[in-house]
Design a protein around this motif. Structure first.
Motif, PDB file in Angstrom:
ATOM      1  N   LYS A  21       5.956   2.488   8.820  1.00  0.00           N
ATOM      2  CA  LYS A  21       6.255   1.092   8.532  1.00  0.00           C
ATOM      3  C   LYS A  21       4.955   0.290   8.411  1.00  0.00           C
ATOM      4  CE  LYS A  21       9.549  -1.958   8.072  1.00  0.00           C
ATOM      5  NZ  LYS A  21      10.498  -1.897   6.974  1.00  0.00           N
ATOM      6  N   GLY A  22       3.957   0.695   9.188  1.00  0.00           N
ATOM      7  CA  GLY A  22       2.648   0.046   9.130  1.00  0.00           C
ATOM      8  C   GLY A  22       2.012   0.179   7.752  1.00  0.00           C
ATOM      9  N   VAL A  23       2.259   1.291   7.097  1.00  0.00           N
ATOM     10  CA  VAL A  23       1.726   1.486   5.738  1.00  0.00           C
ATOM     11  C   VAL A  23       2.337   0.461   4.782  1.00  0.00           C
ATOM     12  CG1 VAL A  23       1.587   3.081   3.772  1.00  0.00           C
ATOM     13  CG2 VAL A  23       1.215   3.933   6.101  1.00  0.00           C
ATOM     14  N   GLU A  24       3.627   0.209   4.959  1.00  0.00           N
ATOM     15  CA  GLU A  24       4.281  -0.816   4.116  1.00  0.00           C
ATOM     16  C   GLU A  24       3.642  -2.182   4.326  1.00  0.00           C
ATOM     17  OE1 GLU A  24       8.594  -1.200   4.269  1.00  0.00           O
ATOM     18  OE2 GLU A  24       8.742   0.979   4.495  1.00  0.00           O
ATOM     19  N   ALA A  25       3.337  -2.478   5.602  1.00  0.00           N
ATOM     20  CA  ALA A  25       2.697  -3.765   5.907  1.00  0.00           C
ATOM     21  C   ALA A  25       1.332  -3.851   5.228  1.00  0.00           C
ATOM     22  CB  ALA A  25       2.567  -3.950   7.415  1.00  0.00           C
ATOM     23  N   VAL A  26       0.612  -2.737   5.191  1.00  0.00           N
ATOM     24  CA  VAL A  26      -0.691  -2.725   4.521  1.00  0.00           C
ATOM     25  C   VAL A  26      -0.506  -3.103   3.051  1.00  0.00           C
ATOM     26  CG1 VAL A  26      -2.604  -1.263   3.707  1.00  0.00           C
ATOM     27  CG2 VAL A  26      -1.796  -1.060   6.078  1.00  0.00           C
ATOM     28  N   ARG A  27       0.460  -2.469   2.427  1.00  0.00           N
ATOM     29  CA  ARG A  27       0.732  -2.745   1.010  1.00  0.00           C
ATOM     30  C   ARG A  27       0.999  -4.243   0.802  1.00  0.00           C
ATOM     31  NH1 ARG A  27       5.120   0.800   0.457  1.00  0.00           N
ATOM     32  NH2 ARG A  27       3.866   2.673   0.524  1.00  0.00           N
ATOM     33  N   ASN A  28       1.870  -4.805   1.644  1.00  0.00           N
ATOM     34  CA  ASN A  28       2.220  -6.229   1.524  1.00  0.00           C
ATOM     35  C   ASN A  28       1.019  -7.132   1.723  1.00  0.00           C
ATOM     36  OD1 ASN A  28       4.872  -5.552   1.186  1.00  0.00           O
ATOM     37  ND2 ASN A  28       5.419  -5.839   3.360  1.00  0.00           N
ATOM     38  N   ASP A 199       5.444  -5.948  11.413  1.00  0.00           N
ATOM     39  CA  ASP A 199       6.120  -7.217  11.119  1.00  0.00           C
ATOM     40  C   ASP A 199       5.192  -8.225  10.444  1.00  0.00           C
ATOM     41  OD1 ASP A 199       8.586  -6.481  12.252  1.00  0.00           O
ATOM     42  OD2 ASP A 199       7.836  -6.946  14.270  1.00  0.00           O
ATOM     43  N   PHE A 200       3.959  -7.835  10.203  1.00  0.00           N
ATOM     44  CA  PHE A 200       2.984  -8.780   9.649  1.00  0.00           C
ATOM     45  C   PHE A 200       3.056  -8.753   8.127  1.00  0.00           C
ATOM     46  CE2 PHE A 200      -1.139 -10.650   8.737  1.00  0.00           C
ATOM     47  CZ  PHE A 200      -1.260 -11.604   9.735  1.00  0.00           C
ATOM     48  N   GLY A 201       3.275  -9.923   7.538  1.00  0.00           N
ATOM     49  CA  GLY A 201       3.391 -10.003   6.074  1.00  0.00           C
ATOM     50  C   GLY A 201       2.816 -11.307   5.569  1.00  0.00           C
ATOM     51  N   ALA A 202       3.195 -11.683   4.359  1.00  0.00           N
ATOM     52  CA  ALA A 202       2.630 -12.866   3.698  1.00  0.00           C
ATOM     53  C   ALA A 202       2.794 -14.131   4.550  1.00  0.00           C
ATOM     54  CB  ALA A 202       3.293 -13.052   2.343  1.00  0.00           C
TER      55      ALA A 202
END
Ligand code: IPE
Ligand code: MG
Length: 236
Positions: A21-28, A199-202
Motif C-alpha cells: 500500500k505504501g508503494v501506491e502512496a509513493v505513486r500518488n 494514508d498520505f496523499g495529495a
C-alpha cells in the motif's frame, strides 16, 4: 515514509500488505508533487539500519523495490520524472544494482521532477563517504585541513544533484530524523504527522505545505531583519 507496518496491523493484515500500500502512496505523492510544481522530492525508502529487520521482511522490501523499478520506470519516463537512487547500493543483489543503473539512465534527461530514492542510505554514511571521496580526489587536503570548506565537502555528498530541502515530512507519528539527510536538513522546516504513510496523499501533502507557509525562515537572523531583507540568507 513511516507507518506501513502499523497501517497493516490496524487492519490485521501482514506488514507486507502495508508496504504494498505504501508503494501506491509513493505513486500518488510523486504525481501530486509534480502537479504542484515541486522540483525535487526525496524519499527515504530503506535505511542502512533497516537490514536489522526480520530476513523475510527485508527480502520482501527488496522484491518490492525490484518490482517497482521493473513496472514503473516507463511511466516515470513518460511523466517527466528523473529518478535517482542514492545510498550504498553495492550491498544490493547484482540484479537490483543493474536495474537501478538502467532506471537512472532511462529517466536521466527528465526535468519535471527529480525523484531521489534513498536506499541503504544513512546521513552519517553519506558524510563519511563524502569525506573519503573528497580526500581521495584531493590528497593535498589531508595536509591542509583548514582549507577544507563546507562547499567543497558538499560536492561529494550523495545528494549533490539537489538543493537543500525546504520541507521535511515524516509520517507515522515519530518525531525524529532517524539518520536521514543530516547535513542537508540544517535549515529545513520539519513537519511531523501521525498519518501512516499508506494514508498520505495529495490532501495530506497540502496540509504539510500549508504548515510550511506559516513558518518564518530566519536562517540565523532576527525576525526584524527579515522585514527589510529581500533574501533571507546569502548562502542558503
Ligand atoms: C515503512 O514503514 C518504512 C520502511 C522501512 C519501508 P515501517 O515498516 O517502518 O512501518 P511501522 O513503523 O512498523 O509502522
Ligand atoms: Mg517504522
Amino acid at each position: 515514509m513511516d507507518g506501513n507496518g502499523r497501517w497493516a496491523n490496524e487492519r490485521r493484515l501482514p506488514r507486507v500488505a502495508g508496504h504494498s500500500k505504501g508503494v501506491e502512496a509513493v505513486r500518488n505523492v510523486v504525481e501530486a508533487c509534480a502537479q504542484r510544481g515541486v522540483e525535487f522530492l526525496t524519499l527515504f525508502a530503506f535505511s542502512s539500519e533497516n537490514w536489522r529487520r526480520p530476513a523475510d521482511e527485508v527480502s520482501l522490501l527488496m522484491r518490492l523495490f525490484i518490482m517497482v523499478l521493473e513496472r514503473e520506470v516507463a511511466q516515470m519516463r513518460a511523466n517527466g520524472i528523473c529518478l535517482r537512487i542514492v545510498g550504498d547500493t553495492s550491498a544490493f543483489e547484482p540484479r537490483l544494482q543493474k536495474l537501478i543503473q538502467q532506471s537512472q539512465q532511462r529517466t536521466a534527461g527528465n526535468k519535471r521532477l527529480v525523484l531521489t530514492v534513498c536506499a541503504n542510505y544513512g546521513g552519517r554514511w553519506d558524510i563519511l563517504q563524502a569525506t573519503r571521496a573528497m580526500l581521495a580526489a584531493n590528497p593535498h587536503l589531508a595536509a591542509n585541513p583548514d582549507s577544507i570548506t563546507e562547499a567543497e565537502l558538499s560536492r561529494y555528498l550523495a545528494m549533490s544533484h539537489a538543493p537543500e530541502p525546504d520541507l521535511f515530512i515524516r509520517t507515522g507519528g515519530e518525531q525524529r530524523i532517524s539518520n536521514f539527510l543530516l547535513w542537508q536538513l540544517a535549515y529545513t522546516e520539519l513537519y511531523f504527522t501521525p498519518d501512516f504513510w499508506p494514508d498520505f496523499g495529495a490532501q495530506q501533502l497540502e496540509a504539510a505545505f500549508e504548515s510550511f507557509r506559516q513558518r518564518e525562515r530566519r536562517f540565523g537572523r532576527t525576525g526584524a531583519q527579515l522585514v527589510t531583507a529581500d533574501q533571507p540568507a546569502p548562502d542558503h
